[in-house]
Write an enzyme that holds these catalytic residues in place. Sequence first.
Site, PDB file in Angstrom:
ATOM      1  N   GLU A   1      78.563  40.955  50.271  1.00 46.26           N
ATOM      2  CA  GLU A   1      79.499  41.108  49.169  1.00 46.26           C
ATOM      3  C   GLU A   1      80.887  41.240  49.788  1.00 46.26           C
ATOM      4  O   GLU A   1      81.172  42.206  50.492  1.00 46.26           O
ATOM      5  CB  GLU A   1      79.159  42.344  48.329  1.00 46.26           C
TER       6      GLU A   1
ATOM      7  N   ASP B   1      86.109  52.964  42.224  1.00 43.77           N
ATOM      8  CA  ASP B   1      85.831  53.234  43.632  1.00 43.77           C
ATOM      9  C   ASP B   1      86.295  54.611  44.074  1.00 43.77           C
ATOM     10  O   ASP B   1      87.326  55.105  43.623  1.00 43.77           O
ATOM     11  CB  ASP B   1      86.503  52.163  44.506  1.00 43.77           C
TER      12      ASP B   1
ATOM     13  N   TYR C   1      72.845  44.183  39.541  1.00 42.89           N
ATOM     14  CA  TYR C   1      73.340  45.267  40.399  1.00 42.89           C
ATOM     15  C   TYR C   1      73.111  46.573  39.651  1.00 42.89           C
ATOM     16  O   TYR C   1      73.702  46.817  38.612  1.00 42.89           O
ATOM     17  CB  TYR C   1      74.828  45.042  40.653  1.00 42.89           C
TER      18      TYR C   1
END
Lengths: 394, 248
Positions: free
Chosen positions: B31, B42, B156
């Site tokens: 990725e 994040d 995912y």
Amino acid sequence: MKYDAPTKQGYFGKFGGKFVPEILIPALEELETAYDSTIDDPGFQQDYRYHLKEFVGRPTALTFAERLTAHYGKAKIYLKREDLCHTGAHKINNTVGQVLLAIRMGKKRIIAETGAGQHGVATATVCAKFGLECIVYMGAEDMERQKLNVDRMRLLGADVRSVTSGSQTLKDATNEAIRDWVTNVHNTFYIIGSVVGPHPYPRMTRDFHRIIGIETREQLFAKEQRGPDYVLACVGGGSNAIGIFHPFIEDEKVKLIGIEAAGFGVDSGKTAATFTKGRPGILHGSMSYLLQTGEGQIELAHSVSAGLDYPGVGPEHSYLHDIGRVQYVPVTDDEAMESLKLVSRLEGIIPAIETAHAFAWLDKLMPQTSADELVVLNCSGRGDKDMGTISKYL
Amino acid sequence: MSLFITAGYPHPDETVDLVLGFEKSGADIIELGMPFSDPLADGPTIQHSSEVALANGITMDKIFDMVIRIREASEIPIVLMGYINPVFNYGIERFFKRAAECGADGVILPDVPVEESGYADEYAKRYGVPIICLVAPNTGDERMQLIDQKSNGFVYCVSIAGVTGTRDDSEVSSSVDTFIQRVNRKIKKNPVMIGFGIRNHESAMAISKHVDGFIVGSALIDNIRSHYPEKGWKDSLFEFVKELKHGK
């Protein structure tokens, strides 16, 4: 014109939407369901109106600005006195509404982001009043320039967390609040301070500020037996502006003017003039105009006013801009500070630096008006919090 | 095992080398992170790598050049991962077209839920670069099926509520089992890869035993951050990758 934005999916034309990580989608759906089933509930409205009256001090006055009117010698100028709201700015209209919703949803932990500190103070205030845990994210740089508000929040029992990432201002505080929300989504209600963020926030925050425009209309009719010709408000994210504009949108005779912060000037590279210098993009959950680089990285905004120092703007404003219903114009730091001094001397009102941007536009607007016209300016906040900055301009 | 690395971190000249080294050390998928100034899903580690990469002058076209150079040496599947604004700014059609030309195999846009993926879907299909969607622990059953339908390549699976970054075992494992059981009942079309919070071989094995694979990102960047640019930093990184896959 008929105006019923946003769509059910949260779009104002092509602006808005829900650009958030998957983990927040269930929370937004829960919020939307709760909001839809609550907003028209008479019991909720009664609670909301009760606290606006007894705690916030609404309705706020619509003051005839006699000496300012004489100064320009043209249209009559009225000021919608949101600076008289409890805590000193319009922000509390929204935090009262959202905290009542949070209580109905059973959420006990409240988070917020803040730039100038006004939304943080307004959130800390309602959390103290209703006995809820309150965490406020604030950029380290903003904490420095709005120290008084940091102390106010702490006095009110809020946990003020300094954000040191990125530019250490409102955009980074918003990132950090979203990260908290992602992590604590099961028990946390995020009170967003402006008409930004993913759907349903821009609509919900607008609806809680519409009271500003609704009162303005009623009060002006009582005094002048007619509506305004011009309505002015400063625009950072755009909550005070949408609050006063929205009830007038369908009435096309009323010219609506949003004043954005040009900082050192729109071409100086140190600006927060989102419409003048930005283009559409996606930040903090919605599509709207943004200050960004050629690569789509978000640019740092600059304004002397912490509350306007934001590289984006609410999606509804982007829509109103593109359909031409609201005119958006830039005012520099220096113009705003000059105007702040003028208004203080002429009217006995020290406006917030944010609000002073709207006042500064009168210099450009008033010569074009005539004596039989009416101008309403949203006096969104008071300047006590800004005395540290103002002192440097005296 | 899928490995995430921010393009341009710790230096643009290293990215291609790191990817090829990851493959030799056992990675099955790469990725490649497209850095963004405001990565709101994040944690501090990937925020840091994004800041460094942007300061290193990374652009979308430089990332595509890296993909081309990786393709010259390797067939490892490459998934481009990043926030929507730089992609939108590049032009969504132009992005997917270029991704296809360079040999990228998929795209992950963590701030684009299925509600908003409409026009990206169209170009993903036209240029044959599928969009990989995410599910989270609070994603409902029906929605999980919808996401499985929309996703292509794999799904995912975000193991916990939170931002990216490593976690203690107790934080990850407590409720993850029931979540994985649900994922395995509802996600039929795609393989499932699980990520968020994995810090070593043991935590990877524990969390991924009932799915098709695991994803590691922050732990790699933390490893680089503590050794770069000391001599041998890359060897110790690749050693760490081998351990992630096979244990000590």
